[in-house]
Design a protein around this motif. Structure first.
Motif, PDB file in Angstrom:
ATOM      1  N   VAL A  50       2.004   4.751  -2.658  1.00  0.00           N
ATOM      2  CA  VAL A  50       1.025   3.893  -2.018  1.00  0.00           C
ATOM      3  C   VAL A  50       0.654   4.502  -0.664  1.00  0.00           C
ATOM      4  CG1 VAL A  50       2.774   2.335  -1.025  1.00  0.00           C
ATOM      5  CG2 VAL A  50       0.464   1.521  -1.371  1.00  0.00           C
ATOM      6  N   ALA A  51      -0.648   4.575  -0.396  1.00  0.00           N
ATOM      7  CA  ALA A  51      -1.140   5.250   0.806  1.00  0.00           C
ATOM      8  C   ALA A  51      -1.563   4.279   1.904  1.00  0.00           C
ATOM      9  CB  ALA A  51      -2.326   6.143   0.452  1.00  0.00           C
ATOM     10  N   LEU A  52      -1.978   3.083   1.512  1.00  0.00           N
ATOM     11  CA  LEU A  52      -2.556   2.157   2.478  1.00  0.00           C
ATOM     12  C   LEU A  52      -2.041   0.746   2.225  1.00  0.00           C
ATOM     13  CD1 LEU A  52      -4.820   2.136   4.730  1.00  0.00           C
ATOM     14  CD2 LEU A  52      -6.323   1.247   2.952  1.00  0.00           C
ATOM     15  N   LEU A  53      -1.652   0.088   3.291  1.00  0.00           N
ATOM     16  CA  LEU A  53      -1.305  -1.330   3.260  1.00  0.00           C
ATOM     17  C   LEU A  53      -2.322  -2.035   4.138  1.00  0.00           C
ATOM     18  CD1 LEU A  53       0.605  -3.805   2.747  1.00  0.00           C
ATOM     19  CD2 LEU A  53       1.845  -3.088   4.813  1.00  0.00           C
ATOM     20  N   GLN A  54      -3.097  -2.931   3.539  1.00  0.00           N
ATOM     21  CA  GLN A  54      -4.064  -3.667   4.338  1.00  0.00           C
ATOM     22  C   GLN A  54      -3.611  -5.115   4.476  1.00  0.00           C
ATOM     23  OE1 GLN A  54      -4.877  -1.937   1.419  1.00  0.00           O
ATOM     24  NE2 GLN A  54      -6.612  -2.899   0.409  1.00  0.00           N
ATOM     25  N   VAL A  55      -3.623  -5.590   5.718  1.00  0.00           N
ATOM     26  CA  VAL A  55      -3.190  -6.944   6.030  1.00  0.00           C
ATOM     27  C   VAL A  55      -4.263  -7.576   6.901  1.00  0.00           C
ATOM     28  CG1 VAL A  55      -1.345  -8.381   6.961  1.00  0.00           C
ATOM     29  CG2 VAL A  55      -0.778  -6.142   5.988  1.00  0.00           C
ATOM     30  N   SER A  56      -4.778  -8.727   6.448  1.00  0.00           N
ATOM     31  CA  SER A  56      -5.917  -9.348   7.115  1.00  0.00           C
ATOM     32  C   SER A  56      -5.635 -10.782   7.538  1.00  0.00           C
ATOM     33  CB  SER A  56      -7.117  -9.335   6.160  1.00  0.00           C
ATOM     34  OG  SER A  56      -8.267  -9.854   6.788  1.00  0.00           O
ATOM     35  N   THR A  57      -6.288 -11.179   8.614  1.00  0.00           N
ATOM     36  CA  THR A  57      -6.405 -12.582   8.999  1.00  0.00           C
ATOM     37  C   THR A  57      -7.827 -12.988   8.601  1.00  0.00           C
ATOM     38  OG1 THR A  57      -7.317 -12.166  11.207  1.00  0.00           O
ATOM     39  CG2 THR A  57      -4.909 -12.121  10.992  1.00  0.00           C
ATOM     40  N   HIS A  58      -8.282 -14.134   9.060  1.00  0.00           N
ATOM     41  CA  HIS A  58      -9.660 -14.533   8.770  1.00  0.00           C
ATOM     42  C   HIS A  58     -10.680 -13.595   9.411  1.00  0.00           C
ATOM     43  CE1 HIS A  58      -7.719 -18.467   7.890  1.00  0.00           C
ATOM     44  NE2 HIS A  58      -8.610 -18.461   6.933  1.00  0.00           N
ATOM     45  N   ASP A  59     -10.310 -12.969  10.530  1.00  0.00           N
ATOM     46  CA  ASP A  59     -11.306 -12.177  11.258  1.00  0.00           C
ATOM     47  C   ASP A  59     -10.845 -10.794  11.722  1.00  0.00           C
ATOM     48  OD1 ASP A  59      -9.573 -12.833  13.309  1.00  0.00           O
ATOM     49  OD2 ASP A  59     -11.042 -13.974  14.467  1.00  0.00           O
ATOM     50  N   THR A  60      -9.628 -10.415  11.373  1.00  0.00           N
ATOM     51  CA  THR A  60      -9.109  -9.114  11.802  1.00  0.00           C
ATOM     52  C   THR A  60      -8.294  -8.510  10.666  1.00  0.00           C
ATOM     53  OG1 THR A  60      -8.945  -9.941  14.079  1.00  0.00           O
ATOM     54  CG2 THR A  60      -7.744  -7.914  13.566  1.00  0.00           C
ATOM     55  N   CYS A  61      -8.541  -7.234  10.388  1.00  0.00           N
ATOM     56  CA  CYS A  61      -7.779  -6.560   9.336  1.00  0.00           C
ATOM     57  C   CYS A  61      -7.181  -5.265   9.881  1.00  0.00           C
ATOM     58  CB  CYS A  61      -8.668  -6.250   8.136  1.00  0.00           C
ATOM     59  SG  CYS A  61      -7.723  -5.573   6.744  1.00  0.00           S
ATOM     60  N   PHE A  62      -5.918  -5.056   9.544  1.00  0.00           N
ATOM     61  CA  PHE A  62      -5.213  -3.834   9.920  1.00  0.00           C
ATOM     62  C   PHE A  62      -4.978  -3.004   8.663  1.00  0.00           C
ATOM     63  CE2 PHE A  62      -4.163  -6.943  13.145  1.00  0.00           C
ATOM     64  CZ  PHE A  62      -4.362  -6.229  14.313  1.00  0.00           C
ATOM     65  N   LEU A  63      -5.330  -1.733   8.745  1.00  0.00           N
ATOM     66  CA  LEU A  63      -5.146  -0.797   7.636  1.00  0.00           C
ATOM     67  C   LEU A  63      -4.029   0.169   8.029  1.00  0.00           C
ATOM     68  CD1 LEU A  63      -8.914  -0.028   6.882  1.00  0.00           C
ATOM     69  CD2 LEU A  63      -7.484  -1.867   5.951  1.00  0.00           C
ATOM     70  N   PHE A  64      -2.851  -0.055   7.488  1.00  0.00           N
ATOM     71  CA  PHE A  64      -1.681   0.768   7.805  1.00  0.00           C
ATOM     72  C   PHE A  64      -1.695   2.000   6.910  1.00  0.00           C
ATOM     73  CE2 PHE A  64      -0.567  -3.568   8.954  1.00  0.00           C
ATOM     74  CZ  PHE A  64       0.069  -3.433  10.174  1.00  0.00           C
ATOM     75  N   ARG A  65      -1.834   3.193   7.507  1.00  0.00           N
ATOM     76  CA  ARG A  65      -1.884   4.459   6.763  1.00  0.00           C
ATOM     77  C   ARG A  65      -0.452   4.893   6.426  1.00  0.00           C
ATOM     78  NH1 ARG A  65      -6.373   7.778   7.264  1.00  0.00           N
ATOM     79  NH2 ARG A  65      -5.532   8.520   5.286  1.00  0.00           N
ATOM     80  N   LEU A  66       0.115   4.321   5.375  1.00  0.00           N
ATOM     81  CA  LEU A  66       1.504   4.599   5.005  1.00  0.00           C
ATOM     82  C   LEU A  66       1.728   6.067   4.671  1.00  0.00           C
ATOM     83  CD1 LEU A  66       2.325   1.467   2.817  1.00  0.00           C
ATOM     84  CD2 LEU A  66       2.663   1.790   5.279  1.00  0.00           C
ATOM     85  N   ASN A  67       0.699   6.752   4.184  1.00  0.00           N
ATOM     86  CA  ASN A  67       0.841   8.174   3.885  1.00  0.00           C
ATOM     87  C   ASN A  67       1.049   8.992   5.160  1.00  0.00           C
ATOM     88  OD1 ASN A  67      -2.002   7.445   4.304  1.00  0.00           O
ATOM     89  ND2 ASN A  67      -2.411   9.623   3.980  1.00  0.00           N
ATOM     90  N   LEU A  68       0.666   8.452   6.317  1.00  0.00           N
ATOM     91  CA  LEU A  68       0.847   9.145   7.589  1.00  0.00           C
ATOM     92  C   LEU A  68       2.083   8.662   8.349  1.00  0.00           C
ATOM     93  CD1 LEU A  68      -2.838   9.131   8.927  1.00  0.00           C
ATOM     94  CD2 LEU A  68      -1.667  10.935   7.637  1.00  0.00           C
ATOM     95  N   ILE A  69       2.337   7.356   8.347  1.00  0.00           N
ATOM     96  CA  ILE A  69       3.411   6.801   9.186  1.00  0.00           C
ATOM     97  C   ILE A  69       4.613   6.306   8.388  1.00  0.00           C
ATOM     98  CG2 ILE A  69       1.835   6.182  11.039  1.00  0.00           C
ATOM     99  CD1 ILE A  69       2.002   3.261  10.119  1.00  0.00           C
ATOM    100  N   GLY A  70       4.472   6.202   7.088  1.00  0.00           N
ATOM    101  CA  GLY A  70       5.573   5.686   6.275  1.00  0.00           C
ATOM    102  C   GLY A  70       5.786   4.202   6.520  1.00  0.00           C
ATOM    103  N   MET A  71       6.933   3.725   6.077  1.00  0.00           N
ATOM    104  CA  MET A  71       7.278   2.305   6.230  1.00  0.00           C
ATOM    105  C   MET A  71       8.107   2.171   7.507  1.00  0.00           C
ATOM    106  SD  MET A  71       6.184   0.408   3.567  1.00  0.00           S
ATOM    107  CE  MET A  71       7.376  -0.772   2.959  1.00  0.00           C
TER     108      MET A  71
END
Length: 189
Positions: A50-71
């Protein structure tokens, strides 16, 4: 059908320090939408992590680049948190993919497929659910793009954010419908 598109802020997370700040913000929210993206493999038997974890609120989304930073420890903390509900679709698959990167105990995940199945809904894809509930289309045009590319394109960022954000909308609508009983299940033959 009109197109559903996330129109909030999107932050791409490329470092552990950025992840720490994003997770601190997310853990203060009341509800989160969650999804993952994996680089497609066109070779039989070969799967990418898995390369990307996306986590969103109603108005803000964070795209965690797991392929770059890991878990990172903060990402694991977010995934294990039992206070903030994390709403997703087909979460079993996402959690399995995330487990391949790091061990964690999933906390307070709510799978929309299970929820809508209890109401008798049979169309379980995000696209079909969103169309049925909101009469809006979610584009899947970049789903098979390279999620490990050096820089995510604007269309990739928007697609990823929309998928996570749409899960919140669907869940809140399901809760409203369950509370009001304001729905009619139509079974197509």
């Amino acid at each position: 059908m009109p197109r559903a598109v996330f129109n909030g802020r999107i932050f791409v997370i490329n470092t552990a320090a950025e992840a720490d700040k994003a997770v601190a913000y997310l853990l203060e929210q009341e509800i989160l939408g969650i999804d993952t993206e994996t680089r497609p493999s066109f070779k039989k038997g070969h799967m990418h992590e898995v390369a990307l974890l996306q986590v969103s609120t109603h108005d803000t989304c964070f795209l965690f680049r797991l392929n770059l930073i890991g878990m990172t420890p903060s990402i694991i903390k977010l995934l294990e948190d039992i206070n903030v509900p994390k709403i997703g679709l087909s979460l079993h698959d996402d959690i399995l993919s995330l487990h391949k990167r790091a061990d964690f105990t999933p906390g307070n995940f709510i799978d929309l497929q299970k929820h809508v199945g209890e109401l008798g809904v049979e169309d379980l894809s995000l696209q079909k659910l969103y169309a049925n509930f909101f009469h809006q289309k979610i584009s899947k045009s970049v789903r098979l793009s390279n999620w490990e590319s050096d820089v995510l394109s604007d269309s990739q960022k928007l697609y990823a954010a929309t998928d996570a954000w749409a899960c919140i909308n669907l869940y809140e609508e399901l809760l409203r419908l369950e509370r009001t009983k304001d729905y009619k299940l139509i079974i197509r033959e």
